[in-house]
Design a protein around this motif. Structure first.
Motif, PDB file in Angstrom:
ATOM      1  N   GLU A 166       0.871  -1.176   0.000  1.00 32.05           N
ATOM      2  CA  GLU A 166       0.000   0.000   0.000  1.00 32.05           C
ATOM      3  C   GLU A 166       0.905   1.221   0.000  1.00 32.05           C
ATOM      4  O   GLU A 166       1.670   1.434   0.950  1.00 32.05           O
ATOM      5  CB  GLU A 166      -0.916   0.018   1.223  1.00 32.05           C
ATOM      6  N   VAL A 167       0.830   2.008  -1.059  1.00 31.27           N
ATOM      7  CA  VAL A 167       1.745   3.143  -1.203  1.00 31.27           C
ATOM      8  C   VAL A 167       0.942   4.409  -1.464  1.00 31.27           C
ATOM      9  O   VAL A 167       0.068   4.439  -2.339  1.00 31.27           O
ATOM     10  CB  VAL A 167       2.754   2.914  -2.343  1.00 31.27           C
ATOM     11  N   ARG A 168       1.229   5.447  -0.700  1.00 32.84           N
ATOM     12  CA  ARG A 168       0.541   6.744  -0.841  1.00 32.84           C
ATOM     13  C   ARG A 168       1.561   7.850  -1.097  1.00 32.84           C
ATOM     14  O   ARG A 168       2.765   7.676  -0.899  1.00 32.84           O
ATOM     15  CB  ARG A 168      -0.252   7.069   0.423  1.00 32.84           C
ATOM     16  N   GLY A 169       1.040   8.996  -1.536  1.00 29.38           N
ATOM     17  CA  GLY A 169       1.877  10.184  -1.613  1.00 29.38           C
ATOM     18  C   GLY A 169       2.117  10.744  -0.228  1.00 29.38           C
ATOM     19  O   GLY A 169       1.273  10.613   0.666  1.00 29.38           O
ATOM     20  N   ILE A 170       3.276  11.366  -0.034  1.00 34.98           N
ATOM     21  CA  ILE A 170       3.578  12.028   1.242  1.00 34.98           C
ATOM     22  C   ILE A 170       4.261  13.355   0.957  1.00 34.98           C
ATOM     23  O   ILE A 170       5.036  13.479  -0.003  1.00 34.98           O
ATOM     24  CB  ILE A 170       4.471  11.144   2.142  1.00 34.98           C
ATOM     25  N   LYS A 171       3.931  14.354   1.753  1.00 33.75           N
ATOM     26  CA  LYS A 171       4.553  15.668   1.618  1.00 33.75           C
ATOM     27  C   LYS A 171       4.750  16.246   3.015  1.00 33.75           C
ATOM     28  O   LYS A 171       3.789  16.406   3.772  1.00 33.75           O
ATOM     29  CB  LYS A 171       3.668  16.600   0.779  1.00 33.75           C
ATOM     30  N   TYR A 172       6.024  16.517   3.362  1.00 33.34           N
ATOM     31  CA  TYR A 172       6.340  17.129   4.648  1.00 33.34           C
ATOM     32  C   TYR A 172       6.268  18.645   4.534  1.00 33.34           C
ATOM     33  O   TYR A 172       6.594  19.211   3.484  1.00 33.34           O
ATOM     34  CB  TYR A 172       7.737  16.722   5.104  1.00 33.34           C
ATOM     35  N   ARG A 173       5.831  19.266   5.610  1.00 30.52           N
ATOM     36  CA  ARG A 173       5.802  20.732   5.677  1.00 30.52           C
ATOM     37  C   ARG A 173       6.670  21.165   6.856  1.00 30.52           C
ATOM     38  O   ARG A 173       6.218  21.224   8.001  1.00 30.52           O
ATOM     39  CB  ARG A 173       4.362  21.239   5.843  1.00 30.52           C
ATOM     40  N   ILE A 174       7.940  21.422   6.553  1.00 31.59           N
ATOM     41  CA  ILE A 174       8.913  21.837   7.571  1.00 31.59           C
ATOM     42  C   ILE A 174       9.569  23.113   7.079  1.00 31.59           C
ATOM     43  O   ILE A 174       9.969  23.208   5.904  1.00 31.59           O
ATOM     44  CB  ILE A 174       9.960  20.735   7.807  1.00 31.59           C
ATOM     45  N   THR A 175       9.662  24.096   7.919  1.00 37.34           N
ATOM     46  CA  THR A 175      10.200  25.393   7.537  1.00 37.34           C
ATOM     47  C   THR A 175      11.558  25.612   8.196  1.00 37.34           C
ATOM     48  O   THR A 175      11.909  24.931   9.176  1.00 37.34           O
ATOM     49  CB  THR A 175       9.254  26.526   7.968  1.00 37.34           C
ATOM     50  N   PRO A 176      12.371  26.538   7.694  1.00 39.44           N
ATOM     51  CA  PRO A 176      13.654  26.834   8.347  1.00 39.44           C
ATOM     52  C   PRO A 176      13.504  27.192   9.828  1.00 39.44           C
ATOM     53  O   PRO A 176      14.381  26.856  10.637  1.00 39.44           O
ATOM     54  CB  PRO A 176      14.179  28.023   7.530  1.00 39.44           C
ATOM     55  N   SER A 220      27.314  31.488   2.963  1.00 37.33           N
ATOM     56  CA  SER A 220      27.375  31.771   4.403  1.00 37.33           C
ATOM     57  C   SER A 220      26.175  31.212   5.162  1.00 37.33           C
ATOM     58  O   SER A 220      25.987  31.527   6.338  1.00 37.33           O
ATOM     59  CB  SER A 220      27.460  33.288   4.628  1.00 37.33           C
ATOM     60  N   GLU A 221      25.355  30.392   4.517  1.00 39.44           N
ATOM     61  CA  GLU A 221      24.141  29.870   5.148  1.00 39.44           C
ATOM     62  C   GLU A 221      24.485  28.935   6.305  1.00 39.44           C
ATOM     63  O   GLU A 221      25.409  28.127   6.218  1.00 39.44           O
ATOM     64  CB  GLU A 221      23.286  29.126   4.110  1.00 39.44           C
ATOM     65  N   THR A 222      23.714  29.045   7.404  1.00 39.76           N
ATOM     66  CA  THR A 222      23.928  28.192   8.571  1.00 39.76           C
ATOM     67  C   THR A 222      22.716  27.331   8.900  1.00 39.76           C
ATOM     68  O   THR A 222      22.854  26.318   9.588  1.00 39.76           O
ATOM     69  CB  THR A 222      24.273  29.043   9.808  1.00 39.76           C
ATOM     70  N   ASN A 223      21.525  27.716   8.445  1.00 42.39           N
ATOM     71  CA  ASN A 223      20.323  26.945   8.737  1.00 42.39           C
ATOM     72  C   ASN A 223      20.344  25.647   7.924  1.00 42.39           C
ATOM     73  O   ASN A 223      20.536  25.670   6.706  1.00 42.39           O
ATOM     74  CB  ASN A 223      19.083  27.766   8.394  1.00 42.39           C
ATOM     75  N   LEU A 224      20.145  24.502   8.590  1.00 38.92           N
ATOM     76  CA  LEU A 224      20.289  23.207   7.920  1.00 38.92           C
ATOM     77  C   LEU A 224      19.340  23.066   6.745  1.00 38.92           C
ATOM     78  O   LEU A 224      19.748  22.605   5.674  1.00 38.92           O
ATOM     79  CB  LEU A 224      20.062  22.071   8.927  1.00 38.92           C
ATOM     80  N   LEU A 225      18.083  23.456   6.903  1.00 37.12           N
ATOM     81  CA  LEU A 225      17.126  23.278   5.819  1.00 37.12           C
ATOM     82  C   LEU A 225      17.452  24.199   4.649  1.00 37.12           C
ATOM     83  O   LEU A 225      17.365  23.790   3.479  1.00 37.12           O
ATOM     84  CB  LEU A 225      15.702  23.524   6.321  1.00 37.12           C
ATOM     85  N   ARG A 226      17.834  25.431   4.942  1.00 34.61           N
ATOM     86  CA  ARG A 226      18.223  26.332   3.857  1.00 34.61           C
ATOM     87  C   ARG A 226      19.494  25.837   3.168  1.00 34.61           C
ATOM     88  O   ARG A 226      19.647  25.983   1.948  1.00 34.61           O
ATOM     89  CB  ARG A 226      18.420  27.750   4.390  1.00 34.61           C
ATOM     90  N   LYS A 227      20.419  25.257   3.932  1.00 34.91           N
ATOM     91  CA  LYS A 227      21.622  24.689   3.323  1.00 34.91           C
ATOM     92  C   LYS A 227      21.251  23.559   2.364  1.00 34.91           C
ATOM     93  O   LYS A 227      21.786  23.468   1.255  1.00 34.91           O
ATOM     94  CB  LYS A 227      22.576  24.164   4.408  1.00 34.91           C
ATOM     95  N   MET A 228      20.315  22.709   2.802  1.00 35.33           N
ATOM     96  CA  MET A 228      19.906  21.594   1.951  1.00 35.33           C
ATOM     97  C   MET A 228      19.261  22.101   0.663  1.00 35.33           C
ATOM     98  O   MET A 228      19.539  21.596  -0.434  1.00 35.33           O
ATOM     99  CB  MET A 228      18.923  20.711   2.725  1.00 35.33           C
ATOM    100  N   TYR A 229      18.427  23.098   0.802  1.00 32.36           N
ATOM    101  CA  TYR A 229      17.754  23.673  -0.365  1.00 32.36           C
ATOM    102  C   TYR A 229      18.778  24.331  -1.299  1.00 32.36           C
ATOM    103  O   TYR A 229      18.693  24.195  -2.526  1.00 32.36           O
ATOM    104  CB  TYR A 229      16.722  24.692   0.115  1.00 32.36           C
ATOM    105  N   SER A 230      19.764  25.015  -0.724  1.00 32.04           N
ATOM    106  CA  SER A 230      20.792  25.674  -1.537  1.00 32.04           C
ATOM    107  C   SER A 230      21.658  24.654  -2.267  1.00 32.04           C
ATOM    108  O   SER A 230      22.014  24.852  -3.445  1.00 32.04           O
ATOM    109  CB  SER A 230      21.671  26.564  -0.650  1.00 32.04           C
ATOM    110  N   ILE A 231      22.012  23.566  -1.588  1.00 31.90           N
ATOM    111  CA  ILE A 231      22.803  22.513  -2.233  1.00 31.90           C
ATOM    112  C   ILE A 231      22.034  21.915  -3.394  1.00 31.90           C
ATOM    113  O   ILE A 231      22.576  21.696  -4.489  1.00 31.90           O
ATOM    114  CB  ILE A 231      23.195  21.439  -1.200  1.00 31.90           C
ATOM    115  N   ARG A 232      20.763  21.626  -3.157  1.00 32.03           N
ATOM    116  CA  ARG A 232      19.913  21.066  -4.219  1.00 32.03           C
ATOM    117  C   ARG A 232      19.896  21.974  -5.439  1.00 32.03           C
ATOM    118  O   ARG A 232      20.108  21.535  -6.574  1.00 32.03           O
ATOM    119  CB  ARG A 232      18.503  20.872  -3.663  1.00 32.03           C
ATOM    120  N   ASN A 233      19.635  23.258  -5.238  1.00 36.20           N
ATOM    121  CA  ASN A 233      19.558  24.187  -6.363  1.00 36.20           C
ATOM    122  C   ASN A 233      20.912  24.362  -7.049  1.00 36.20           C
ATOM    123  O   ASN A 233      20.985  24.519  -8.278  1.00 36.20           O
ATOM    124  CB  ASN A 233      19.023  25.533  -5.890  1.00 36.20           C
ATOM    125  N   TYR A 234      21.981  24.333  -6.265  1.00 33.48           N
ATOM    126  CA  TYR A 234      23.324  24.445  -6.840  1.00 33.48           C
ATOM    127  C   TYR A 234      23.599  23.278  -7.792  1.00 33.48           C
ATOM    128  O   TYR A 234      24.071  23.474  -8.920  1.00 33.48           O
ATOM    129  CB  TYR A 234      24.365  24.480  -5.724  1.00 33.48           C
TER     130      TYR A 234
END
Length: 556
Positions: free
Chosen positions: A336-346, A387-401
């Motif tokens: 049984e497989v469903r879609g999942i979407k997390y809502r986590i902010t910096p 110079s980003e220090t927030n983990l979630l913003r770092k992850m997002y920046s790495i992805r876009n890079y």
């Protein structure tokens, strides 16, 4: 202007089925007038009333189709109909359908929703949802659009619902503040319209989504050589959206399917070999928040089961594999497989604990040819976050890079991240390698997941389906929150951004999670693990993968 009454209740009428109105080409805005479903076919200008049981439809504007051509957004409030066309919003009385100008934007007005005296208008090119006062026709305020694509709207009491065509996502927004409470992945791509239906008998509210795109198909053509050709046709339909929001765990589940997946190896060596005392391990599907393993059985020969780093693995044992010997072995699973979407902010990750020593030693090191000590990879790791220090913003920046630096290309083998960055082209596995290296160098634990995606053809239930390729993605770890999924490439949505985030902390129902952080398949002889330098598995066996979509899962 309505169909003959039936004996069915509204709940039964708007049940678990796909509505495919005959003749419709591209459905965009949809709305309900009590139990009547109306939709706009934007190409033809047909304002349709659709019977959700038979798919029959009638044109409500037979003499005004030109005025409704290229309408995209649709809303109903009391006795008024609201539409968007081009840069403008129009309003008319029901049932006259005589359009009166309401407002004009500097760019295309995509969607419209109305609640009492407040009018909501989405505009992708502005990047805002504009809020107007209906009586003064003046803008009151504006909210940032939550996604990057063309968005359509509906509103219900305190909630503004937004479907984004590119993001494949529905957002639940507080209509007073513009705060996104949660988001839900739609089970199909290209959602173009959204409406909320209230069952007056039960008080139950249901969300319906319109979809519109093109699909390829093979057509007979006696004038072609060979007598077949690839062409495209319109694909449009309406389907209910099911969701379950868990605010404590910060995710929302959506539509899913009961899927049968089979994975089998067929011994067929390129050159005959003798291998004594063989153990062949194949990872089994994982049990997760979105994926439930209902049943697993062996294919061909029985297996024993091991747990490796918390993951279930099937172990097939042979006294030997001798020249001329042939076997078929593997597993079949019902999932049984469903879609999942997390809502986590910096803001949610500002005061997180340190990464544990155990995770550091396993997921912050180069243990998979990640070339983390090469100059180009280390420089990229620094450039990606600045110079980003927030983990979630770092992850997002790495992805876009990584998405900026690489373009997608399929290759028969996987190069190391330093070579991939030099080349600027990578497969999904190579995207994963680069992302793993950059994340780990920046202190973000990551691991690989995946192996296959079920072909997303849910209309072909009961039909065996084969994936074209294997597939991998990754999970990154936030202390205090846990492992979060992320796709490994822009998912064929083009380059140069802004990149959609539909699979950033989200997976659709067709992603099958197998062997998190471990090898999908390994081969051992006399207790020693064999590597591809010893003998590549592809030289020994042919793998066979089959999916069968059995049924859609019921609403929550």
């Amino acid at each position: 202007m309505s169909f003959a009454p039936t004996s069915l209740t509204a709940s039964q009428m708007f049940g678990q089925r796909t509505i495919r109105p005959l003749t419709a080409a591209t459905l965009c805005g949809i709305a309900f007038i009590q139990d009547r479903l109306i939709a706009i076919d934007t190409i033809k200008g047909h304002l349709l009333e659709i019977d959700p049981i038979t798919d029959n439809s009638r044109i409500l504007n037979p003499h005004q189709t030109e005025e409704f051509s290229e309408v995209t957004g649709l809303a109903v409030w009391e006795d008024t109909l609201w539409v968007t066309r081009g840069n403008s919003v129009y309003v008319s009385k029901l049932p006259s359908l005589a359009l009166e100008h309401f407002a004009t934007l500097p760019y295309t007005a995509d969607g419209v929703a109305v609640w009492d005296s407040t009018v909501y208008i989405s505009c992708q090119k502005l990047g805002y949802i504009l809020i107007y006062d209906r009586d003064s026709r003046k803008e009151i305020t504006r909210f940032y659009t939550p996604g990057v694509g063309v968005e359509n709207l509906t509103v219900n009491r305190e909630t503004l619902w937004i479907c984004d065509r590119t993001e494949q996502t529905v957002y639940s927004m507080d209509r007073a503040t513009g705060e996104v409470r949660f988001s839900v992945l739609t089970p199909f791509d290209s959602p173009t319209g959204i409406a909320v239906h209230l069952d007056t008998e039960t008080g139950k509210e249901s969300i319906f989504i319109a979809y519109a795109s093109e699909e390829p198909y093979i057509r007979d053509n006696p004038n072609a050589d060979p007598n077949h050709e690839l062409t495209y046709r319109d694909r449009t339909f309406i389907h209910p959206l099911y969701y379950h929001h868990d605010p404590d765990k910060k995710y929302a589940l959506s539509n899913g399917y009961l899927i049968e997946m089979s994975y089998a190896e067929e011994i067929a060596p390129l050159e005959e070999v003798y291998i004594p005392d063989v153990e062949w391990r194949i990872a089994l599907p994982s049990e997760t928040e979105r994926q439930k393993v209902k049943h697993i059985e062996p294919i061909g020969i029985p297996f024993t089961e091991e747990i490796i780093d918390g993951q279930r693995v099937a172990v097939f044992k042979f006294d030997s594999l001798a020249p001329g010997e042939r076997h078929i072995f593997g597993w079949k699973a019902q999932l049984e497989v469903r879609g999942i979407k997390y809502r986590i902010t910096p803001k949610d990750v500002e005061d997180i604990p340190e990464v544990s020593p155990e995770l550091q030693t396993r997921y912050l090191v180069d243990n998979d040819d990640l070339a983390m000590d090469t100059p180009i990879v280390r420089r990229s790791a620094r450039d990606a976050i600045g110079s980003e220090t927030n983990l979630l913003r770092k992850m997002y920046s790495i992805r876009n890079y990584v998405y900026d630096e690489l373009s997608y290309g399929i290759k028969p083998y996987i190069d190391t991240p330093d070579i991939v960055l030099e080349r600027g082209v990578g497969s999904c596995g190579e995207y994963v390698g680069v992302l793993l290296a950059l994340c780990r160098l920046n202190g973000i634990p990551c691991r690989t997941v995946g192996r296959y995606k079920c072909p997303p053809h849910s209309e072909h239930q009961g039909v065996p389906l084969q994936p074209d390729f294997n597939h991998v993605w990754l999970e990154f770890y936030i202390p205090g929150i846990g492992w979060l999924p992320m796709e490994s490439n822009p998912d064929d949505l083009g380059n140069n951004g802004p990149y959609p985030t539909r699979f950033f902390m989200g997976l659709c129902w067709y992603h099958i999670e197998i062997g998190k952080g471990i090898s999908f398949e390994t081969l051992s002889s006399q207790g020693k693990r064999l590597t591809k330098e010893d003998i590549p598995m592809g030289d020994l066996a042919i793998n066979h993968i089959r999916f069968t979509i059995l049924q859609e899962l019921p609403p929550f």
